[in-house]
Design an enzyme around this catalytic site. Structure first.
Site, PDB file in Angstrom:
ATOM      1  N   THR A  43       0.817  -1.213   0.000  1.00 44.37           N
ATOM      2  CA  THR A  43       0.000   0.000   0.000  1.00 44.37           C
ATOM      3  C   THR A  43       0.850   1.262   0.000  1.00 44.37           C
ATOM      4  OG1 THR A  43      -0.133  -0.149   2.411  1.00 44.37           O
ATOM      5  CG2 THR A  43      -1.988  -1.051   1.154  1.00 44.37           C
ATOM      6  N   ALA A 131      15.425 -11.767   4.854  1.00 47.88           N
ATOM      7  CA  ALA A 131      14.184 -12.312   5.401  1.00 47.88           C
ATOM      8  C   ALA A 131      12.999 -11.379   5.208  1.00 47.88           C
ATOM      9  CB  ALA A 131      14.360 -12.614   6.891  1.00 47.88           C
ATOM     10  N   LEU A 133      12.854  -8.280   6.448  1.00 45.45           N
ATOM     11  CA  LEU A 133      12.688  -7.506   7.679  1.00 45.45           C
ATOM     12  C   LEU A 133      13.407  -6.167   7.605  1.00 45.45           C
ATOM     13  CD1 LEU A 133      13.100 -10.428  10.244  1.00 45.45           C
ATOM     14  CD2 LEU A 133      10.974  -9.422   9.374  1.00 45.45           C
ATOM     15  N   SER A 134      13.758  -5.761   6.401  1.00 47.51           N
ATOM     16  CA  SER A 134      14.304  -4.431   6.129  1.00 47.51           C
ATOM     17  C   SER A 134      15.678  -4.190   6.749  1.00 47.51           C
ATOM     18  CB  SER A 134      13.322  -3.343   6.582  1.00 47.51           C
ATOM     19  OG  SER A 134      12.157  -3.381   5.810  1.00 47.51           O
ATOM     20  N   SER A 135      16.548  -5.179   6.617  1.00 49.05           N
ATOM     21  CA  SER A 135      17.917  -4.985   7.102  1.00 49.05           C
ATOM     22  C   SER A 135      18.607  -3.855   6.345  1.00 49.05           C
ATOM     23  CB  SER A 135      18.710  -6.286   6.970  1.00 49.05           C
ATOM     24  OG  SER A 135      18.718  -6.741   5.624  1.00 49.05           O
ATOM     25  N   ASP A 180       9.294   1.315   5.323  1.00 46.06           N
ATOM     26  CA  ASP A 180      10.359   0.697   6.105  1.00 46.06           C
ATOM     27  C   ASP A 180      11.204   1.722   6.833  1.00 46.06           C
ATOM     28  OD1 ASP A 180       9.408  -1.649   5.056  1.00 46.06           O
ATOM     29  OD2 ASP A 180      10.946  -1.797   3.501  1.00 46.06           O
ATOM     30  N   TYR A 232       8.115  -7.677  -7.881  1.00 48.93           N
ATOM     31  CA  TYR A 232       7.737  -6.505  -7.084  1.00 48.93           C
ATOM     32  C   TYR A 232       7.516  -5.311  -8.014  1.00 48.93           C
ATOM     33  CZ  TYR A 232       7.984  -2.980  -3.350  1.00 48.93           C
ATOM     34  OH  TYR A 232       7.710  -1.942  -2.496  1.00 48.93           O
TER      35      TYR A 232
END
Length: 388
Positions: A43, A131, A133-135, A180, A232
């Site tokens: 979104t 993963a 998780l926005s490393s 993020d 994406y």
């Protein structure tokens, strides 16, 4: 979950690595957390609504003004892969790999008109890499804070979030939104971060899971990110095409009743975005009203169904984890992040965490999937300087 197997706290490790690399003390250490998105997927680049939390797991940057006349960056994870560039002249295309996230932030701050210095950097992280998780965003935010602090610049967190997004979009070349970076910079203990990505308004929403005997379990499916980058971008293009066909600025301006005018695949893509925004509003309203967090569980599961069927960003490992968690008693479960692999979240009883993980492991073993890993996500504080 630390990259060193738990032998040394990340703050100690990154400072020791800086001393070893540069023969002096860093001027500071900055840290920024990874994030997991409670709800509001795909979104943010549609001017929509998101509700992430900042994690305990963080990226750390030890920094000092450069003694080499250029920026030099070393990673604890990849010590032989040293990145160098000139912060005053670096442009997109000059730096690749993990160093591009650092160089991109320096470039974005410079083109915004900020005078920044070259830095000596050592970076470290215990955010799981790859993963979803926005490393990478955590690394960008920590580096951005280091650059601004050491240049004596006032830190406007939203300005920095936008600079990090520009770095991601125009330097690294990833078409991400603003969620993020905002989660990493605005996180708060015991709260989710409600972001309107059109207005950039940020509201902290109470999320007291432990107080209700609950846990937000994150399962890293270890599924390879199949075609993630291209798919994406394709989903983003689908959203833009759907909005254009409907004469709307973005899908934020579209109602469900408008979607009948679209061809079937664009109707599904747009339908996910429109209904996902509604789901975010519903979850926020429940949490702000003080409802039992268990009540948001079905909304999380509905989000997964939409992402699986309408946005088509799931994979068998993800769906298997969601099904196993729900069968084990989770109140809700869904894919989180961009999709095509990555992590699943589940709202479970705190006492059922081990049994929930065991259920996923058994399912994976039976289907020949690589073993997953898991941890409990705790809503945590946002980015900042650790030694100020």
């Amino acid at each position: 979950m630390r990259a060193d197997g738990g032998q040394q706290p990340p703050l100690v490790r990154v400072v020791d690595a800086f001393r070893e690399a540069y023969g002096r003390e860093p001027e500071g250490v900055w840290a920024a957390p990874g994030r997991v998105n409670l709800i509001g997927e795909h979104t943010d680049y549609n001017d929509g609504l998101v509700l992430p939390i900042a994690l305990e797991q963080r990226a750390l940057v030890a920094a000092a003004r450069s003694s080499y006349g250029r920026t030099r960056a070393i990673s604890v994870q990849f010590p032989s892969d040293v990145t160098t560039f000139y912060a005053t002249t670096v442009v997109p295309g000059q730096v690749t790999g993990w160093g591009a996230y650092l160089a991109g932030v320096g470039w974005a701050l410079r083109v915004a008109g900020h005078a920044i210095d070259d830095l000596d950097l050592v970076v470290d992280a215990d955010v799981p890499i790859g993963a979803g998780l926005s490393s990478s965003h955590a690394l960008e935010c920590a580096a951005g804070l280091a650059w601004m602090d050491l240049a004596g610049l006032p830190v406007d967190r939203m300005e920095l979030a936008l600079a990090c997004r520009q770095a991601e979009n125009d330097f690294v070349g990833a078409p991400t939104g603003i969620m993020d970076q905002t989660a990493s910079l605005y996180g708060r203990d015991g709260h989710a971060v409600f972001v309107d990505t059109r207005t950039l308004a940020v509201v902290h929403v109470p999320l007291d899971l432990a107080g209700h005997g609950l846990a937000l379990l994150v399962v890293d499916t270890r599924a390879p990110h199949r075609h993630a980058d291209g798919e994406y971008a394709a989903r983003r293009q689908d959203c833009e095409e759907a909005a254009q066909l409907l004469g709307a600025r973005t899908l934020r301006d579209v109602e469900l009743t408008d979607l009948d005018a679209l061809p079937p695949h664009l109707r599904r893509r747009a339908g996910h975005v429109v209904t996902e925004n509604a789901r975010v509003r519903h979850v926020v309203s429940l949490l702000e009203a003080g409802s039992d967090p268990r009540s948001i569980g079905p909304v999380l599961t509905a989000s997964h169904v939409s992402l699986r069927d309408d946005f088509e960003v799931s994979v068998p490992e993800v769906d298997s984890a969601v099904d196993a968690l729900l069968e084990a008693g989770a109140y809700g479960a869904r894919i989180t992040g961009g999709g095509f692999g990555g992590c699943v979240i589940a709202l479970v009883e705190d006492a059922a965490v081990v049994a929930s993980v065991t259920a996923v492991e058994a399912t994976y073993a039976g289907r020949g999937f690589a073993a997953p890993s898991a941890f409990v996500a705790v809503p945590s504080a946002g980015a900042g300087r650790l030694d100020a």
